[in-house]
Design a protein around this motif. Structure first.
Motif, PDB file in Angstrom:
ATOM      1  N   THR A  24      37.452  92.746  36.959  1.00 29.93           N
ATOM      2  CA  THR A  24      36.454  92.583  35.906  1.00 29.93           C
ATOM      3  C   THR A  24      37.153  92.295  34.589  1.00 29.93           C
ATOM      4  N   LEU A  25      36.845  91.170  33.980  1.00 32.09           N
ATOM      5  CA  LEU A  25      37.401  90.786  32.681  1.00 32.09           C
ATOM      6  C   LEU A  25      36.356  91.048  31.609  1.00 32.09           C
ATOM      7  N   TYR A  68      30.945  90.933  26.807  1.00 30.34           N
ATOM      8  CA  TYR A  68      30.571  90.273  28.046  1.00 30.34           C
ATOM      9  C   TYR A  68      31.559  90.685  29.142  1.00 30.34           C
ATOM     10  N   ALA A  69      31.060  90.669  30.373  1.00 31.75           N
ATOM     11  CA  ALA A  69      31.876  91.028  31.540  1.00 31.75           C
ATOM     12  C   ALA A  69      31.812  89.909  32.560  1.00 31.75           C
ATOM     13  N   LEU A  70      32.945  89.580  33.125  1.00 33.84           N
ATOM     14  CA  LEU A  70      33.064  88.522  34.128  1.00 33.84           C
ATOM     15  C   LEU A  70      33.625  89.162  35.396  1.00 33.84           C
ATOM     16  N   CYS A  71      32.751  89.312  36.422  1.00 34.77           N
ATOM     17  CA  CYS A  71      33.150  90.016  37.638  1.00 34.77           C
ATOM     18  C   CYS A  71      32.508  89.342  38.859  1.00 34.77           C
ATOM     19  N   PRO A 124      32.004  83.623  38.773  1.00 33.22           N
ATOM     20  CA  PRO A 124      30.956  84.645  38.757  1.00 33.22           C
ATOM     21  C   PRO A 124      29.984  84.433  37.607  1.00 33.22           C
ATOM     22  N   ARG A 125      28.931  85.211  37.632  1.00 28.07           N
ATOM     23  CA  ARG A 125      27.938  85.172  36.565  1.00 28.07           C
ATOM     24  C   ARG A 125      28.432  85.967  35.369  1.00 28.07           C
ATOM     25  N   VAL A 157      29.671  97.903  36.295  1.00 29.45           N
ATOM     26  CA  VAL A 157      29.652  96.440  36.394  1.00 29.45           C
ATOM     27  C   VAL A 157      30.088  96.063  37.802  1.00 29.45           C
ATOM     28  N   GLU A 158      29.225  95.368  38.512  1.00 28.23           N
ATOM     29  CA  GLU A 158      29.503  94.917  39.871  1.00 28.23           C
ATOM     30  C   GLU A 158      29.510  93.394  39.923  1.00 28.23           C
ATOM     31  N   GLY A 159      29.961  92.880  41.041  1.00 28.13           N
ATOM     32  CA  GLY A 159      30.042  91.442  41.196  1.00 28.13           C
ATOM     33  C   GLY A 159      28.666  90.781  41.218  1.00 28.13           C
TER      34      GLY A 159
END
Length: 884
Positions: free
Chosen positions: A279-280, A290-293, A376-377, A451-453
């Motif tokens: 997770t970035l 914002y999270a990118l996972c 990812p979203r 935070v999940e994918g």
């Protein structure tokens, strides 16, 4: 909290050779108008110009990188100190005797721009082979030399083998580079690695480096434009950043999504949440997160607990959502995407890791799943309310502490002892997000949902759907200041440094200070409350917990203005060492001096709970030792004045007779400007030393006065004691001293008892299950409140009349019961009369007196309870009448 034992050690202070590691060979003079003003940290971002590899340190000084082993520097200084004590003459010059230098220079082929970030991949098993050198518009990957070069007597600079990352991507016309992060799940070997770069225009690029394939340094394997992804509606769209030289157009996201910093939520540990290391988190300057996972390279390593943990979380969740109603369609779709992504990983056979790869112990290598998508979203924005009127927070840096692994679900069906051992006490089941802002404040937030994918759906024909991006709220636990109010206006860019002892402790470095923050005690109490099965009164206890101090703060270093050559010099982001040779050492520097703090190892979490002895004396605060200001070592501006300020055609006229002319006036004015700035800095350095000497004299006088007072008291006490140790006869103050001693002991015992009582009360209040009597009392109060709520439908006078009728009815019932009881007692025969139940000859059975007392006590308690209810109703009626 760590205790500072000492500040900059002697082997890092002048005139020791170690001080030259962090200072320039030719320091410029301060406040010269002709010299370019250095960029502030606020304009160009954080100055992470120091990095470590074991005991080795890399530091950027001007346009060169200096490399040294601090343990070897310390040993050399100790050897020289011993030689100086044993030798009668002066110490030998290391350069003349061929001794090992204190540091080595590393040369690179670029240095067109000053470096602002040094990043070394933290290794799991061995020394890191690569160093990322980031300037404002370029990124270079340098191959680090072997440590044996530091033990050589050769003093020539070492030329590093470097590769430019994205020579047509990170260039001047494009946005500057904000972060360069080594991927925690990437494959890192002697020939390659995985690094993620983030630019200010919200472009994320994943680079999988291979020294045998130079194309891997030119183009990333995965590139994502977050400004396009935030409005994306289908995974089939093109989210690649705009190419070099193409017009990007105008968008409001240019300002709203200007990146301040980024980081990964985890480091690949087996004890953290499985989604965390992939997770970035990206922090925007206005304040959105914002999270990118999941963000993964094409080949990645999965720790041993990652796949089982994801399976134990996704499969039961999917089964429960399939039986849920239709209003949870979005959650069901996201869970199905996770299941497809996980199933593709399960169908793979683990790949063989490359030879000499730095993989996590017990990790398997997999290929990145292509379904649902490699991109990812974008989840978010995540926001929190600070209570300030300003909309923009001006964020500077971000640090994320991952949630712990859910060992209970993972170890379901195993022994309970194994499940307990797999979880740690100092880990929280929620994600902690720490942020810094430009005004020097640290914001600590909590994210409990996790935070999940997530991925965007596939495109469908004849279907139009507006993408939903609802903001998520974070719980703001606390906001703390790292600098004084008087220093808030100074240019600052606070940055985080993780502690080596606790996941929930960190250091914050800003312009002139370094502060330590610890959340360990708060995390333990919060996790105990979150895992408690008793929910009665949980909201009240949580409110009390959040109102208390979340993080303990302590200042570690403070740089005075007299030590600065140029105003607003920003300290480099601190690094922390912890080993046998250096101990627990914090190290930072600015272009003037190095700064360090040697600290004690903090106590263990269990021993930290032991209260201090009441009445124990507090430790006196320590102050950093005096260091000679760098201006006294700086090069005189008059040495190079002619070369910098006098034109070549006028240099010959300097030897002639002085003539009054505009050129001579300009020359004298320039010389006065340069000389006055230099003398002003010298005066400030001398005045600072004078003030320190005066303060030292005053403190020594105070200490001597206190010592004399203590000596007089000791003398007066010992004069009454004989040689045998007993008090002399006829001593006047013997009885008074005994009384004072007894009173002090009694007071000490009373304070200890009060402290133990309060401590036990506080320990019993958190997470303790309610007793049966307490539960019965709570149920009774709930029943009474429900009975009142039933009468809340009538308004105004009707409500008062209903309550009054109930009160009169209760009073009449109580009066009738009391009168009936009195009549029954009056008609009942006395115990002494014949035929009475208690008489010896009575036909009825005799009731024991103890049972009679018990019945009477029960009746009295019932009457008291009814009386309390009547009093409560009466007081409520009075309040209602008063409010009317």
């Amino acid at each position: 909290m760590p205790k500072v034992n000492s500040y900059a050690p002697a082997w890092l202070c002048r005139p020791s050779p170690g001080a030259s590691l962090f200072t320039s060979n030719s320091l410029a003079t301060p406040a010269q108008d002709t010299q370019p003003t250095p960029k502030s940290a606020t304009a160009s971002g954080a100055t992470r110009t120091i990095a470590k590899r074991g005991n080795e340190v890399f530091a950027v000084i001007e346009n060169e990188i200096r490399w040294s082993n601090l343990a070897r520097v310390k040993d050399q200084w100790q050897q020289q100190a011993r030689q100086k004590k044993t030798s009668t003459g002066q110490t030998k010059d290391p350069a003349k005797d061929g001794e090992i230098p204190s540091y080595r220079l590393t040369r690179c082929r670029f240095w067109r721009f000053p470096s602002t970030v040094l990043s070394i991949k933290s290794s799991h098993r061995r020394m890191a082979p690569f160093l990322a050198i980031v300037t404002e518009h370029t990124v270079h990957i340098a191959v680090l030399p072997d440590s044996s070069h530091l033990s050589s007597k050769d003093t020539s600079p070492i030329r590093l083998k470097t590769y430019q990352l994205g020579p047509t991507t990170h260039v001047i016309p494009e946005a500057p580079v904000v972060s360069a992060l080594w991927h925690p799940l990437g494959l890192h070997t002697n020939l390659g690695g995985c690094i993620v770069t983030v630019t200010a225009d919200a472009a994320v690029r994943v680079w999988e480096l291979d020294r045998n394939n130079h194309w891997s340094f030119d183009q990333p394997t995965l590139a994502i434009d977050l400004q396009k992804l935030v409005d994306g509606s289908s995974s089939d769209q093109d989210f690649a950043p705009t190419g070099f030289g193409k017009n990007k157009g105008f968008s409001a996201d240019i300002y709203d999504m200007e990146v301040a910093s980024s980081c990964f939520a985890g480091n690949g540990s087996e004890r953290e949440d499985a989604w965390a290391p992939m997770t970035l988190w990206v922090a925007m300057k206005p304040g959105d997160l914002y999270a990118l996972c999941p963000l993964l390279p094409s080949k990645w390593q999965a720790p041993s607990a990652t796949i089982p943990s994801l399976s134990s979380a996704i499969i039961p969740k999917l089964a429960s959502l399939e039986e849920a109603p239709e209003d949870l369609e979005e959650e069901l779709t996201a869970c199905r995407q996770q299941y497809e992504w996980l199933r593709e990983i399960d169908d793979q056979e683990p790949l063989d890791p490359p030879s000499e790869s730095d993989t996590i112990q017990g990790a398997d290598v997999f290929t990145r799943p292509g379904n649902p998508s490699a991109i990812p979203r974008l989840q978010g924005p995540f926001r929190f309310e600070t209570g300030d009127e300003l909309d923009d927070l001006d964020l500077c840096d971000i640090m994320v502490i991952a949630a712990r692994l859910n060992a209970e679900d993972l170890m379901m069906g195993e022994d309970e002892e194994l499940a307990v051992e797999s979880s740690e006490r100092d880990q929280l089941s929620g994600t902690v997000i720490c942020l810094t802002s430009g005004n020097g404040r640290v914001h600590i937030c909590l994210e409990l949902d996790g935070v999940e994918g997530q991925w965007l759906p596939k495109a469908r024909r004849n279907a139009f759907r507006t993408p939903l991006s609802e903001p998520a709220d974070l719980v703001l636990l606390e906001s703390l200041d790292t600098i004084k109010d008087s220093d808030a206006a100074a240019a600052t860019w606070p940055t985080f440094t993780r502690d080596v002892h606790s996941r929930y402790s960190f250091f914050v470095t800003n312009t002139t200070t370094v502060a330590f923050f610890s959340m360990s005690s708060f995390v333990q109490r919060l996790e105990a409350e979150l895992q408690s099965e008793d929910i009665s009164g949980s909201s009240f206890r949580m409110q009390v917990l959040f109102d208390s101090d979340v993080a303990k703060r302590e200042q570690i270093l403070q740089v005075s203005d007299a030590d600065l050559i140029v105003k607003n010099e920003h300290l480099a982001t601190s690094v922390v060492f912890y080993d046998y040779d250096l101990g627990y050492l914090l190290l930072t520097y600015n272009p003037s001096n190095p700064y360090a703090a040697a600290m004690d190892v903090p106590a263990d979490a269990l021993s930290a709970k032991i209260p201090p002895i009441p009445g124990s004396p507090a430790l006196l605060p320590r102050r950093a030792p005096y260091q000679v200001p760098a201006v006294l070592y700086a090069q005189s501006p008059l040495d190079s004045f002619v070369e910098k300020h006098v034109p070549h055609r006028q240099r010959n006229t300097l030897k002639d007779q002085v003539r009054l002319s505009p050129a001579t006036l300009d020359l004298v004015t320039s010389a006065h400007r340069v000389l006055s700035a230099h003398t002003n800095a010298l005066e400030r350095a001398a005045s600072d030393l004078f003030r320190r000497c005066e303060r030292l004299q005053g403190e020594m006088k105070d200490q001597l006065k206190q010592l004399s007072e203590v000596a007089e008291r000791i003398k007066g006490t010992t004069s009454e004691i004989g040689e045998d140790g007993n008090r002399k006869e006829g001593a006047r103050n013997g009885e008074a001293l005994d009384k004072r001693l007894d009173a002090a002991k009694d007071r000490q015992a009373e304070l200890a008892q009060r402290y133990d009582a309060l401590r036990k009360k506080l320990l019993n209040s958190g997470g303790r299950p309610l007793s049966e009597r307490e539960k019965a009392w709570v149920n009774e109060v709930n029943v009474l409140s429900e009975s009142f709520s039933e009468q809340e439908e009538p308004k105004g006078d009707e409500q008062d009349q209903a309550l009054a009728q109930r009160l009169e009815m209760v009073k009449q019932l109580a009066t009738s019961l009391i009168s009936e009881t009195k009549s029954i007692v009056a008609k009942a025969p006395s115990p002494t009369e014949p035929g009475s139940p208690s008489s010896p000859g009575g036909s009825q059975p005799r009731v024991p007196q103890r049972l009679q007392r018990a019945k009477i006590a029960d009746a009295m308690r019932m009457v008291e309870r009814e009386s309390a209810v009547i009093d409560a109703i009466t007081s409520r009626l009075e309040r209602l009448n008063t409010s009317m």
